[in-house]
Design an enzyme around this catalytic site. Structure first.
Site, PDB file in Angstrom:
ATOM      1  N   TRP A  78       0.844  -1.204   0.000  1.00 15.80           N
ATOM      2  CA  TRP A  78       0.000   0.000   0.000  1.00 15.80           C
ATOM      3  C   TRP A  78       0.877   1.251   0.000  1.00 15.80           C
ATOM      4  CZ3 TRP A  78      -3.096  -2.998  -1.679  1.00 15.80           C
ATOM      5  CH2 TRP A  78      -4.095  -3.710  -1.030  1.00 15.80           C
ATOM      6  N   ASN A 198      -7.014  -0.228  -4.987  1.00 16.28           N
ATOM      7  CA  ASN A 198      -7.266  -1.620  -4.671  1.00 16.28           C
ATOM      8  C   ASN A 198      -8.754  -1.924  -4.814  1.00 16.28           C
ATOM      9  OD1 ASN A 198      -6.824  -4.304  -3.559  1.00 16.28           O
ATOM     10  ND2 ASN A 198      -7.783  -3.526  -1.693  1.00 16.28           N
ATOM     11  N   GLU A 199      -9.080  -2.807  -5.745  1.00 19.07           N
ATOM     12  CA  GLU A 199     -10.429  -3.378  -5.876  1.00 19.07           C
ATOM     13  C   GLU A 199     -11.543  -2.349  -6.038  1.00 19.07           C
ATOM     14  OE1 GLU A 199     -10.636  -6.256  -2.631  1.00 19.07           O
ATOM     15  OE2 GLU A 199      -9.359  -7.617  -3.758  1.00 19.07           O
ATOM     16  N   ARG A 201     -14.775  -0.818  -7.014  1.00 21.77           N
ATOM     17  CA  ARG A 201     -16.122  -1.309  -7.334  1.00 21.77           C
ATOM     18  C   ARG A 201     -17.075  -0.121  -7.233  1.00 21.77           C
ATOM     19  NH1 ARG A 201     -17.658  -6.806  -4.001  1.00 21.77           N
ATOM     20  NH2 ARG A 201     -15.850  -8.066  -4.557  1.00 21.77           N
ATOM     21  N   GLU A 245     -10.370  -6.347  -9.575  1.00 21.48           N
ATOM     22  CA  GLU A 245     -10.492  -7.773  -9.280  1.00 21.48           C
ATOM     23  C   GLU A 245     -10.671  -8.621 -10.528  1.00 21.48           C
ATOM     24  OE1 GLU A 245     -13.083  -8.019  -5.364  1.00 21.48           O
ATOM     25  OE2 GLU A 245     -13.561  -6.273  -6.575  1.00 21.48           O
ATOM     26  N   TYR A 287     -11.026 -14.966  -4.852  1.00 23.73           N
ATOM     27  CA  TYR A 287     -11.413 -15.435  -3.521  1.00 23.73           C
ATOM     28  C   TYR A 287     -12.707 -16.240  -3.626  1.00 23.73           C
ATOM     29  CZ  TYR A 287      -7.884 -12.273  -1.746  1.00 23.73           C
ATOM     30  OH  TYR A 287      -6.696 -11.653  -1.488  1.00 23.73           O
ATOM     31  N   TRP A 291     -16.919 -15.859  -2.749  1.00 26.83           N
ATOM     32  CA  TRP A 291     -17.756 -15.496  -3.896  1.00 26.83           C
ATOM     33  C   TRP A 291     -18.808 -16.543  -4.235  1.00 26.83           C
ATOM     34  CZ3 TRP A 291     -13.219 -14.046  -7.702  1.00 26.83           C
ATOM     35  CH2 TRP A 291     -12.645 -12.832  -7.291  1.00 26.83           C
ATOM     36  N   GLU A 324      -3.878 -11.357  -6.516  1.00 29.22           N
ATOM     37  CA  GLU A 324      -4.291 -11.696  -5.141  1.00 29.22           C
ATOM     38  C   GLU A 324      -5.134 -12.935  -5.267  1.00 29.22           C
ATOM     39  OE1 GLU A 324      -6.664  -9.248  -2.579  1.00 29.22           O
ATOM     40  OE2 GLU A 324      -5.466  -7.479  -2.976  1.00 29.22           O
ATOM     41  N   TRP A 353      -2.070 -13.832  -1.920  1.00 29.19           N
ATOM     42  CA  TRP A 353      -2.342 -13.005  -0.751  1.00 29.19           C
ATOM     43  C   TRP A 353      -2.232 -13.931   0.445  1.00 29.19           C
ATOM     44  CZ3 TRP A 353      -3.312  -7.829  -0.098  1.00 29.19           C
ATOM     45  CH2 TRP A 353      -3.682  -7.432   1.202  1.00 29.19           C
TER      46      TRP A 353
END
Ligand SMILES: *[C@@H]1O[C@H](CO)[C@@H](O)[C@H](O)[C@H]1NC(C)=O
Ligand SMILES: *[C@@H]1O[C@H](CO)[C@@H](O)[C@H](O)[C@H]1NC(C)=O
Ligand SMILES: *[C@@H]1O[C@H](CO)[C@@H](O)[C@H](O)[C@H]1NC(C)=O
Ligand SMILES: *[C@@H]1O[C@H](CO)[C@@H](O)[C@H](O)[C@H]1NC(C)=O
Length: 410
Positions: A78, A198-199, A201, A245, A287, A291, A324, A353
Site C-alpha cells: 500500500w 485496490n479493488e 467497485r 479484481e 477469492y 464469492w 491476489e 495473498w
C-alpha cells in the site's frame, strides 16, 4: 487526412523514442510478456500491505530477506495510509505509520520519520534485495484510509463512490496525493508498477452504488482512463495497472447473468479497461470461497473466472497477473497447486495473498498495527491467508513455481 497521417507518423516516432528511452532496470511489456532490460521477466510475487507499517529497519530487512528466500521477485504494497484528526493522538502513541491526516478541512502530508520516510525505506530496501514493488495509491475499502474516507470526510452524506461532487472534487485531493507519491519515486527502478486503486467497485464498505455506476455505465473504466492518463503525464516510464479484481460486463451471457463477477454489477469491465492506452497490464483477484458457495468444485463459476481474464488479456495483447488469491477455510496445500498450474499454463504471473514473515522484533511482537491486523509473537499479520516459510507444504508450492518462472525469464 493529411493531418491525421502526420499525427500518426509523429506519434509513432514519439512512442519509438519513449520505448528506447526506458531507463535500465524498469520493467516493460512486450505483447503478453513482461520484460526487464530486454529479456522476458516471468515471476512469482506476493502481497505485503503491512511492510511500510513496520517501524524498524531491521524488521523491514528481515521481511525482504525471507521474501528473497521464497523466490519472490515482485511485492505489492500500500502506498497509502491516511487517518483523520481524531486518530492522530493514538497514531502518535502507537507509532502507527500514516502519510496523511485529515484535519477537518485539509489533508496534511506526513513526509517525516513516521510517514513517507518509512515508505522511502521500503522502496530503497526492496532494491537492495532485488525486489520490485507494485505500489497502490488508495483503497476501495475503508481500511488504511481508502476512498470511503475521501468521501466521508470531504463529501459527507449523500455521495456515492466515483460520483464526484464537482464543488468538492474529492478526487482532486487524491490526485494531489498520487502526484506526491509518483514524483517521489518516478526515477526508481525499484517500482514495478503504479496501481490506481485496490479493488475499485461501484459500492464500497459504506457507500452503495450510485445511479451513475450501474452495469453498462462505464464509470469505473472512465475513471481508470482519467487516472492512468494523469499518472502517465507525471511518469512516462513506469507501468500502470488498475488494481481491480477482474470483473466483467458480459451482458449477453445469460448463463452468468446472476454472477456478480460477470454481470457488470461490480462496475468493472475488464474487457474494455485492458484496451486503455495507459493501462499496461491487467490484474485479477480470486477469492472463490467468499464469492461462490460451490467454489471448490471443479466446473464452478470460479473456473470461468480464471479463463475470462486470460481471454481478455489475449484480445488486448497485454500481460496479466493473478495478483491476489487465497483460501482460508479449505486446505491451501490441496487447492493452490491446481491454481498455480493453471496460471503457469496461461503464462500469468502469480501473487498469492499474502506474504508471512517470522522473527520480527518490534514491541515484543504484539503491536496492533491497525484494525485487526497485528504482529503476534514476531509473525506478521495473519488474516487466515498468510503463507509463512514454516508452513513448508504451502511455501514449497510457490518456491517451485518461482523456479518455473525463473526458467522462463532472461
Ligand atoms: C517509532 O518508530 C521510530 C522508527 O520509525 C523509532 O525511531 C521510534 O523510537 C519509535 N517510537 C516509539 C515511541 O516507539
Ligand atoms: C475518525 O476516526 C475515528 C476512529 O477511527 C472514527 O470513529 C471517526 O468516525 C472518524 N471520523 C470521520 C469523520 O471519519
Ligand atoms: C487544516 O490545515 C490547513 C492547512 O494547513 C489550515 O489552513 C487549517 O486551518 C487547518 N484546520 C484545522 C481545523 O486545523
Ligand atoms: C492438507 O493437505 C495435505 C496434503 O494432502 C495434508 O498432508 C495435510 O495434513 C492437510 N492439512 C490439514 C490441516 O488438513
Amino acid at each position: 487526412m493529411y493531418f491525421a497521417l502526420v499525427t500518426a507518423v509523429f506519434s509513432f516516432f514519439l512512442s519509438a523514442t519513449l520505448a528506447s528511452a526506458v531507463p535500465q532496470g524498469f520493467v516493460t511489456t512486450n505483447g503478453q510478456e513482461f520484460e526487464l532490460d530486454g529479456e522476458p521477466f516471468a515471476f512469482v510475487g506476493s502481497n505485503s500491505f503491512w511492510l511500510p507499517l513496520l517501524t524498524t529497519d531491521t524488521d523491514v530487512d528481515t521481511t525482504f530477506q525471507q521474501i528473497v528466500e521464497g523466490g519472490i521477485k515482485v511485492v505489492r504494497t500500500w502506498g497509502f495510509n491516511a487517518i483523520n484528526g481524531s486518530e492522530l493522538a493514538g497514531a502518535l502513541e502507537s507509532n502507527l505509520t500514516y502519510y496523511q491526516v485529515w484535519n477537518s478541512s485539509e489533508w496534511i502530508l506526513n513526509d517525516g520519520p513516521q510517514g513517507l520516510e518509512r515508505l522511502d525505506n521500503v522502496v530503497e530496501t526492496a532494491g537492495k534485495f532485488g525486489i520490485k514493488l507494485i505500489v497502490t495509491f488508495t483503497n476501495n475499502w475503508v481500511g488504511y484510509g481508502g476512498s470511503d474516507l475521501y468521501l466521508a470526510w470531504i463529501g459527507g452524506e449523500n455521495c456515492y463512490f466515483l460520483n464526484i461532487i464537482p464543488t468538492l472534487n474529492e478526487y482532486a485531493y487524491l490526485e494531489r496525493y498520487v502526484q506526491t507519491i509518483v514524483e517521489r519515486y518516478k526515477n526508481s527502478p525499484n517500482i514495478f508498477a503504479w496501481e490506481l486503486m485496490n479493488e475499485a467497485r461501484c459500492a464500497s464498505d459504506t457507500y452503495p452504488s450510485g445511479p451513475n455506476c450501474v452495469p453498462g455505465t462505464e464509470t469505473i473504466t472512465t475513471w481508470y482512463k482519467e487516472q492512468s492518463d494523469f499518472v502517465r503525464s507525471l511518469d512516462p516510464f513506469h507501468m500502470i495497472t488498475t488494481g481491480g479484481e477482474g470483473q466483467f460486463y458480459w451482458k449477453d451471457d445469460t448463463a452468468l447473468a446472476s454472477d456478480f463477477n460477470f454481470n457488470g454489477q461490480a462496475g468493472e469491465d475488464f474487457d474494455r479497461e485492458l484496451f486503455l492506452e495507459n493501462i499496461d497490464f491487467g490484474v485479477y483477484h480470486m477469492y472463490p470461497e467468499s464469492w461462490y458457495p460451490q467454489a471448490l468444485i471443479p466446473g464452478s463459476g470460479f473456473d470461468t473466472g480464471e479463463l475470462g481474464p486470460a481471454m481478455a488479456a489475449k484480445q488486448a495483447n497485454k500481460p496479466i497477473v493473478l495478483e491476489e488469491f487465497g483460501v482460508k477455510k479449505a486446505n491451501k496445500s490441496v487447492i493452490y497447486p491446481g491454481w498455480v498450474q493453471r496460471a503457469e499454463d496461461t503464462k500469468h504471473a502469480i501473487m498469492p495473498w499474502q506474504f508471512g514473515a517470522l522473527g520480527l522484533t518490534e514491541d515484543g511482537g504484539n503491536r496492533i498495527i491497525k484494525y485487526t491486523d497485528e504482529l503476534l509473537n514476531g509473525a506478521s499479520p495473519n488474516d487466515g491467508f498468510a503463507i509463512y516459510k514454516s508452513n513448508t507444504a504451502v511455501w514449497d508450492i510457490f518456491t517451485s513455481a518461482a523456479q518455473v518462472q525463473d526458467s522462463r525469464s532472461g
